[in-house]
Scaffold this motif. Structure first.
Motif, PDB file in Angstrom:
ATOM      1  N   LEU A 113      10.525  -4.351 -34.802  1.00 10.08           N
ATOM      2  CA  LEU A 113       9.492  -4.922 -34.578  1.00 10.08           C
ATOM      3  C   LEU A 113       8.254  -4.809 -35.575  1.00 10.08           C
ATOM      4  O   LEU A 113       8.185  -3.539 -35.737  1.00 10.08           O
ATOM      5  N   THR A 114       7.230  -5.687 -35.923  1.00 14.45           N
ATOM      6  CA  THR A 114       6.042  -5.306 -36.434  1.00 14.45           C
ATOM      7  C   THR A 114       4.887  -5.267 -35.254  1.00 14.45           C
ATOM      8  O   THR A 114       5.213  -5.809 -34.121  1.00 14.45           O
ATOM      9  N   THR A 115       3.750  -4.747 -35.903  1.00 12.63           N
ATOM     10  CA  THR A 115       2.766  -4.521 -34.652  1.00 12.63           C
ATOM     11  C   THR A 115       2.302  -6.033 -34.197  1.00 12.63           C
ATOM     12  O   THR A 115       2.068  -6.482 -33.165  1.00 12.63           O
ATOM     13  N   THR A 116       2.314  -7.259 -35.164  1.00 14.20           N
ATOM     14  CA  THR A 116       2.046  -8.442 -34.891  1.00 14.20           C
ATOM     15  C   THR A 116       2.853  -9.039 -34.027  1.00 14.20           C
ATOM     16  O   THR A 116       2.820  -9.738 -32.964  1.00 14.20           O
ATOM     17  N   GLN A 117       4.166  -8.764 -34.200  1.00 16.37           N
ATOM     18  CA  GLN A 117       5.233  -9.298 -33.203  1.00 16.37           C
ATOM     19  C   GLN A 117       5.149  -8.883 -31.635  1.00 16.37           C
ATOM     20  O   GLN A 117       5.358  -9.635 -30.863  1.00 16.37           O
ATOM     21  N   ILE A 118       4.876  -7.471 -31.690  1.00 20.76           N
ATOM     22  CA  ILE A 118       4.605  -6.856 -30.212  1.00 20.76           C
ATOM     23  C   ILE A 118       3.352  -7.529 -29.663  1.00 20.76           C
ATOM     24  O   ILE A 118       3.191  -7.973 -28.413  1.00 20.76           O
ATOM     25  N   GLU A 119       2.253  -7.595 -30.532  1.00 21.64           N
ATOM     26  CA  GLU A 119       1.105  -8.388 -29.973  1.00 21.64           C
ATOM     27  C   GLU A 119       1.196  -9.705 -29.371  1.00 21.64           C
ATOM     28  O   GLU A 119       0.742 -10.180 -28.613  1.00 21.64           O
ATOM     29  N   PHE A 120       2.070 -10.402 -30.535  1.00 16.17           N
ATOM     30  CA  PHE A 120       2.480 -11.725 -29.858  1.00 16.17           C
ATOM     31  C   PHE A 120       3.124 -11.952 -28.441  1.00 16.17           C
ATOM     32  O   PHE A 120       2.997 -12.690 -27.777  1.00 16.17           O
ATOM     33  N   GLN A 121       4.128 -10.719 -28.449  1.00 14.21           N
ATOM     34  CA  GLN A 121       4.836 -10.914 -27.148  1.00 14.21           C
ATOM     35  C   GLN A 121       4.180 -10.719 -25.909  1.00 14.21           C
ATOM     36  O   GLN A 121       3.984 -11.290 -24.775  1.00 14.21           O
ATOM     37  N   LYS A 122       3.041  -9.727 -26.024  1.00 15.96           N
ATOM     38  CA  LYS A 122       2.150  -9.256 -25.026  1.00 15.96           C
ATOM     39  C   LYS A 122       1.283 -10.436 -24.479  1.00 15.96           C
ATOM     40  O   LYS A 122       0.913 -11.010 -23.475  1.00 15.96           O
ATOM     41  N   ALA A 123       0.811 -11.442 -25.707  1.00 12.52           N
ATOM     42  CA  ALA A 123       0.041 -12.385 -25.440  1.00 12.52           C
ATOM     43  C   ALA A 123       0.977 -13.615 -24.740  1.00 12.52           C
ATOM     44  O   ALA A 123       0.151 -14.177 -23.709  1.00 12.52           O
ATOM     45  N   LEU A 124       1.960 -13.726 -25.007  1.00  8.74           N
ATOM     46  CA  LEU A 124       2.924 -14.773 -24.350  1.00  8.74           C
ATOM     47  C   LEU A 124       3.110 -14.481 -22.946  1.00  8.74           C
ATOM     48  O   LEU A 124       3.129 -15.332 -22.275  1.00  8.74           O
ATOM     49  N   ASN A 125       3.265 -13.187 -22.529  1.00  8.85           N
ATOM     50  CA  ASN A 125       3.591 -12.841 -21.321  1.00  8.85           C
ATOM     51  C   ASN A 125       2.266 -12.811 -20.290  1.00  8.85           C
ATOM     52  O   ASN A 125       2.689 -12.885 -19.318  1.00  8.85           O
ATOM     53  N   ASN A 126       1.187 -13.014 -21.045  1.00 11.98           N
ATOM     54  CA  ASN A 126       0.118 -13.527 -20.274  1.00 11.98           C
ATOM     55  C   ASN A 126      -0.517 -14.785 -19.940  1.00 11.98           C
ATOM     56  O   ASN A 126      -1.503 -15.092 -19.376  1.00 11.98           O
ATOM     57  N   LEU A 127       0.211 -15.783 -20.615  1.00 10.84           N
ATOM     58  CA  LEU A 127      -0.148 -17.171 -20.497  1.00 10.84           C
ATOM     59  C   LEU A 127       0.737 -17.862 -19.191  1.00 10.84           C
ATOM     60  O   LEU A 127       1.821 -17.555 -18.888  1.00 10.84           O
ATOM     61  N   ASP A 128      -0.269 -18.933 -18.820  1.00  8.23           N
ATOM     62  CA  ASP A 128       0.670 -19.644 -17.612  1.00  8.23           C
ATOM     63  C   ASP A 128       1.498 -20.772 -18.564  1.00  8.23           C
ATOM     64  O   ASP A 128       1.580 -20.896 -19.581  1.00  8.23           O
ATOM     65  N   ASP A 129       2.210 -21.402 -17.727  1.00  5.51           N
ATOM     66  CA  ASP A 129       2.940 -22.376 -18.294  1.00  5.51           C
ATOM     67  C   ASP A 129       2.429 -23.534 -19.106  1.00  5.51           C
ATOM     68  O   ASP A 129       3.037 -23.943 -19.936  1.00  5.51           O
ATOM     69  N   ILE A 130       1.283 -23.845 -18.554  1.00  5.84           N
ATOM     70  CA  ILE A 130       0.540 -25.018 -19.289  1.00  5.84           C
ATOM     71  C   ILE A 130       0.232 -24.483 -20.909  1.00  5.84           C
ATOM     72  O   ILE A 130       0.433 -25.073 -21.776  1.00  5.84           O
ATOM     73  N   LYS A 131      -0.375 -23.275 -20.861  1.00  2.00           N
ATOM     74  CA  LYS A 131      -0.670 -22.898 -22.184  1.00  2.00           C
ATOM     75  C   LYS A 131       0.591 -22.602 -23.234  1.00  2.00           C
ATOM     76  O   LYS A 131       0.485 -22.972 -24.344  1.00  2.00           O
ATOM     77  N   LEU A 132       1.674 -22.128 -22.589  1.00  2.11           N
ATOM     78  CA  LEU A 132       2.825 -21.787 -23.184  1.00  2.11           C
ATOM     79  C   LEU A 132       3.318 -23.127 -23.736  1.00  2.11           C
ATOM     80  O   LEU A 132       3.840 -23.300 -24.924  1.00  2.11           O
ATOM     81  N   SER A 133       3.159 -24.458 -22.849  1.00  2.00           N
ATOM     82  CA  SER A 133       3.790 -25.683 -23.406  1.00  2.00           C
ATOM     83  C   SER A 133       2.954 -26.164 -24.644  1.00  2.00           C
ATOM     84  O   SER A 133       3.325 -26.538 -25.643  1.00  2.00           O
ATOM     85  N   LYS A 134       1.381 -25.877 -24.612  1.00  2.00           N
ATOM     86  CA  LYS A 134       0.649 -26.077 -25.791  1.00  2.00           C
ATOM     87  C   LYS A 134       1.189 -25.397 -26.877  1.00  2.00           C
ATOM     88  O   LYS A 134       1.085 -25.890 -28.233  1.00  2.00           O
ATOM     89  N   ILE A 135       1.410 -24.222 -26.805  1.00  2.00           N
ATOM     90  CA  ILE A 135       2.027 -23.379 -27.859  1.00  2.00           C
ATOM     91  C   ILE A 135       3.203 -23.724 -28.542  1.00  2.00           C
ATOM     92  O   ILE A 135       3.325 -23.939 -29.606  1.00  2.00           O
TER      93      ILE A 135
END
Length: 122
Positions: free
Chosen positions: A93-115
């Motif tokens: 993985l790249t640093t960006t991919q890890i950062e993205f994964q961590k950000a996704l894990n902290n989002l609620d379902d509404i925000k995930l749907s928007k993404i």
């Protein structure tokens, strides 16, 4: 033929192990302040406390003195807010991919749907 399958499986397992180790080290180094990533806010001690393992476990793993157990790997992933499946992969993985994964894990379902909608539009 069985020997060939065993050899291929052994090579694939070794590659998976190597990429998993590199990915976890990158995730830890990306989270704990160090010269490469000075902007991070959790100390190695805090990471160990959050993961429930001794500080020697993380430091010995990072410098390559010891491997990490599966239990500690899962605990560290949980402490880093990372899904273990993003670490245990046969690709590095790249640093960006890890950062993205961590950000996704902290989002609620509404925000995930928007993404997901935004990604679908790309």
């Amino acid at each position: 033929m069985a020997e060939l399958k065993t050899t291929i499986s052994s090579l694939e397992a070794k590659k998976l192990n190597q990429s998993t180790i590199k990915n976890l080290k990158l995730a830890i180094l990306h989270t704990v302040p160090n010269p490469k990533f000075p902007h991070k806010s959790i100390s190695q001690k805090e990471l160990c406390e959050k993961a429930g393992c001794g500080s020697n476990v993380i430091s010995a793993f990072i410098i390559g003195r010891n491997n990490i157990t599966l239990i500690n790997l899962l605990s560290v992933c949980r402490a880093l807010d990372l899904d273990p499946s993003c670490i245990i992969t046969n690709r590095e993985l790249t640093t960006t991919q890890i950062e993205f994964q961590k950000a996704l894990n902290n989002l609620d379902d509404i925000k995930l749907s928007k993404i997901i909608s935004l990604i679908d539009e790309l």
